[in-house]
Design a protein around this motif. Structure first.
Motif, PDB file in Angstrom:
ATOM      1  N   VAL A 113      24.347  57.973  46.503  1.00 40.18           N
ATOM      2  CA  VAL A 113      25.723  57.561  46.186  1.00 40.18           C
ATOM      3  C   VAL A 113      26.674  58.742  46.372  1.00 40.18           C
ATOM      4  O   VAL A 113      27.771  58.593  46.922  1.00 40.18           O
ATOM      5  CB  VAL A 113      25.801  57.002  44.747  1.00 40.18           C
ATOM      6  CG1 VAL A 113      27.234  56.819  44.307  1.00 40.18           C
ATOM      7  CG2 VAL A 113      25.060  55.690  44.648  1.00 40.18           C
ATOM      8  N   GLY A 114      26.251  59.926  45.954  1.00 42.83           N
ATOM      9  CA  GLY A 114      27.081  61.111  46.142  1.00 42.83           C
ATOM     10  C   GLY A 114      27.299  61.456  47.600  1.00 42.83           C
ATOM     11  O   GLY A 114      28.409  61.812  48.017  1.00 42.83           O
ATOM     12  N   LEU A 115      26.239  61.343  48.405  1.00 40.01           N
ATOM     13  CA  LEU A 115      26.390  61.611  49.837  1.00 40.01           C
ATOM     14  C   LEU A 115      27.306  60.599  50.506  1.00 40.01           C
ATOM     15  O   LEU A 115      28.090  60.954  51.402  1.00 40.01           O
ATOM     16  CB  LEU A 115      25.023  61.612  50.524  1.00 40.01           C
ATOM     17  CG  LEU A 115      24.193  62.864  50.350  1.00 40.01           C
ATOM     18  CD1 LEU A 115      22.815  62.676  50.958  1.00 40.01           C
ATOM     19  CD2 LEU A 115      24.881  64.058  50.959  1.00 40.01           C
ATOM     20  N   THR A 116      27.217  59.354  50.076  1.00 40.25           N
ATOM     21  CA  THR A 116      28.141  58.348  50.599  1.00 40.25           C
ATOM     22  C   THR A 116      29.573  58.699  50.240  1.00 40.25           C
ATOM     23  O   THR A 116      30.485  58.575  51.067  1.00 40.25           O
ATOM     24  CB  THR A 116      27.779  56.960  50.033  1.00 40.25           C
ATOM     25  OG1 THR A 116      26.427  56.670  50.376  1.00 40.25           O
ATOM     26  CG2 THR A 116      28.689  55.885  50.583  1.00 40.25           C
ATOM     27  N   GLY A 117      29.778  59.154  49.017  1.00 38.05           N
ATOM     28  CA  GLY A 117      31.117  59.570  48.592  1.00 38.05           C
ATOM     29  C   GLY A 117      31.635  60.756  49.386  1.00 38.05           C
ATOM     30  O   GLY A 117      32.819  60.813  49.729  1.00 38.05           O
ATOM     31  N   VAL A 118      30.759  61.703  49.683  1.00 38.09           N
ATOM     32  CA  VAL A 118      31.168  62.856  50.492  1.00 38.09           C
ATOM     33  C   VAL A 118      31.562  62.403  51.891  1.00 38.09           C
ATOM     34  O   VAL A 118      32.579  62.866  52.444  1.00 38.09           O
ATOM     35  CB  VAL A 118      30.046  63.915  50.540  1.00 38.09           C
ATOM     36  CG1 VAL A 118      30.315  64.966  51.598  1.00 38.09           C
ATOM     37  CG2 VAL A 118      29.895  64.573  49.181  1.00 38.09           C
ATOM     38  N   ALA A 119      30.780  61.499  52.481  1.00 41.25           N
ATOM     39  CA  ALA A 119      31.101  61.011  53.828  1.00 41.25           C
ATOM     40  C   ALA A 119      32.426  60.251  53.835  1.00 41.25           C
ATOM     41  O   ALA A 119      33.286  60.480  54.702  1.00 41.25           O
ATOM     42  CB  ALA A 119      29.980  60.113  54.337  1.00 41.25           C
ATOM     43  N   VAL A 120      32.614  59.362  52.874  1.00 42.43           N
ATOM     44  CA  VAL A 120      33.869  58.598  52.800  1.00 42.43           C
ATOM     45  C   VAL A 120      35.049  59.522  52.503  1.00 42.43           C
ATOM     46  O   VAL A 120      36.120  59.394  53.100  1.00 42.43           O
ATOM     47  CB  VAL A 120      33.751  57.472  51.748  1.00 42.43           C
ATOM     48  CG1 VAL A 120      35.085  56.820  51.482  1.00 42.43           C
ATOM     49  CG2 VAL A 120      32.747  56.440  52.198  1.00 42.43           C
ATOM     50  N   GLY A 121      34.839  60.477  51.595  1.00 41.68           N
ATOM     51  CA  GLY A 121      35.905  61.426  51.291  1.00 41.68           C
ATOM     52  C   GLY A 121      36.266  62.305  52.472  1.00 41.68           C
ATOM     53  O   GLY A 121      37.432  62.606  52.716  1.00 41.68           O
ATOM     54  N   GLY A 122      35.257  62.708  53.250  1.00 43.18           N
ATOM     55  CA  GLY A 122      35.529  63.502  54.449  1.00 43.18           C
ATOM     56  C   GLY A 122      36.297  62.716  55.494  1.00 43.18           C
ATOM     57  O   GLY A 122      37.237  63.233  56.112  1.00 43.18           O
ATOM     58  N   LEU A 123      35.907  61.467  55.685  1.00 42.93           N
ATOM     59  CA  LEU A 123      36.650  60.622  56.633  1.00 42.93           C
ATOM     60  C   LEU A 123      38.076  60.362  56.148  1.00 42.93           C
ATOM     61  O   LEU A 123      39.019  60.365  56.939  1.00 42.93           O
ATOM     62  CB  LEU A 123      35.925  59.288  56.829  1.00 42.93           C
ATOM     63  CG  LEU A 123      34.640  59.324  57.650  1.00 42.93           C
ATOM     64  CD1 LEU A 123      33.953  57.972  57.611  1.00 42.93           C
ATOM     65  CD2 LEU A 123      34.954  59.732  59.077  1.00 42.93           C
ATOM     66  N   ALA A 124      38.228  60.141  54.856  1.00 45.87           N
ATOM     67  CA  ALA A 124      39.560  59.898  54.311  1.00 45.87           C
ATOM     68  C   ALA A 124      40.427  61.149  54.391  1.00 45.87           C
ATOM     69  O   ALA A 124      41.635  61.063  54.654  1.00 45.87           O
ATOM     70  CB  ALA A 124      39.452  59.426  52.866  1.00 45.87           C
ATOM     71  N   LEU A 125      39.828  62.292  54.187  1.00 45.39           N
ATOM     72  CA  LEU A 125      40.579  63.545  54.281  1.00 45.39           C
ATOM     73  C   LEU A 125      41.003  63.825  55.714  1.00 45.39           C
ATOM     74  O   LEU A 125      42.117  64.298  55.966  1.00 45.39           O
ATOM     75  CB  LEU A 125      39.712  64.690  53.752  1.00 45.39           C
ATOM     76  CG  LEU A 125      40.367  66.038  53.590  1.00 45.39           C
ATOM     77  CD1 LEU A 125      41.502  65.955  52.589  1.00 45.39           C
ATOM     78  CD2 LEU A 125      39.345  67.059  53.130  1.00 45.39           C
TER      79      LEU A 125
END
Length: 126
Positions: free
Chosen positions: A40-52
């Motif tokens: 779940v954390g890795l998914t959040g990092v990926a989504v956060g990186g794309l959003a950033l």
């Protein structure tokens, strides 16, 4: 009843309740919780990186959806990782998921940071 038997009983009872390390292939509840928290954390990092990268917008949807998803994933990862750390009864390397839970806490914190920065950037962009 001899004195030796009376003194040996508490030592034997203490040895019986020592935590046993899990084997390499055993999937304990702690390991599964730590794996789930890490994913779940890795998914959040990926989504956060794309959003950033794209000022909050992922695809053609809502501008703040990506950063909010990264924030939620980071909170869930940190909560699950904290739960595994709090409930594991022995140290790192015993198969109870404590090492993976610490990794999930760090990855969840990174997800929170990326989601927060992307959310602040998306507010400025719009």
């Amino acid at each position: 009843m001899s004195v030796r038997f009376v003194l040996a009983v508490p030592a034997a009872a203490h040895a019986a309740f020592q935590p046993v390390a899990a084997s390499a292939l055993t999937m304990s509840a702690g390991r599964l919780g730590a794996i789930a928290a890490g994913l779940v954390g890795l998914t959040g990092v990926a989504v956060g990186g794309l959003a950033l990268r794209s000022a909050g917008r992922i695809g053609t949807g809502y501008r703040r959806g990506g950063p909010i998803a990264a924030l939620v994933a980071g909170v869930i990862a940190m909560a699950l990782g904290g739960l595994v750390v709090a409930t594991s009864d022995s140290g790192i390397g015993t198969g109870n998921g404590r090492g993976g839970a610490f990794v999930a806490l760090v990855v969840g914190l990174i997800s929170l940071a990326l989601g927060g920065i992307a959310l602040a950037r998306s507010r400025r962009a719009g």
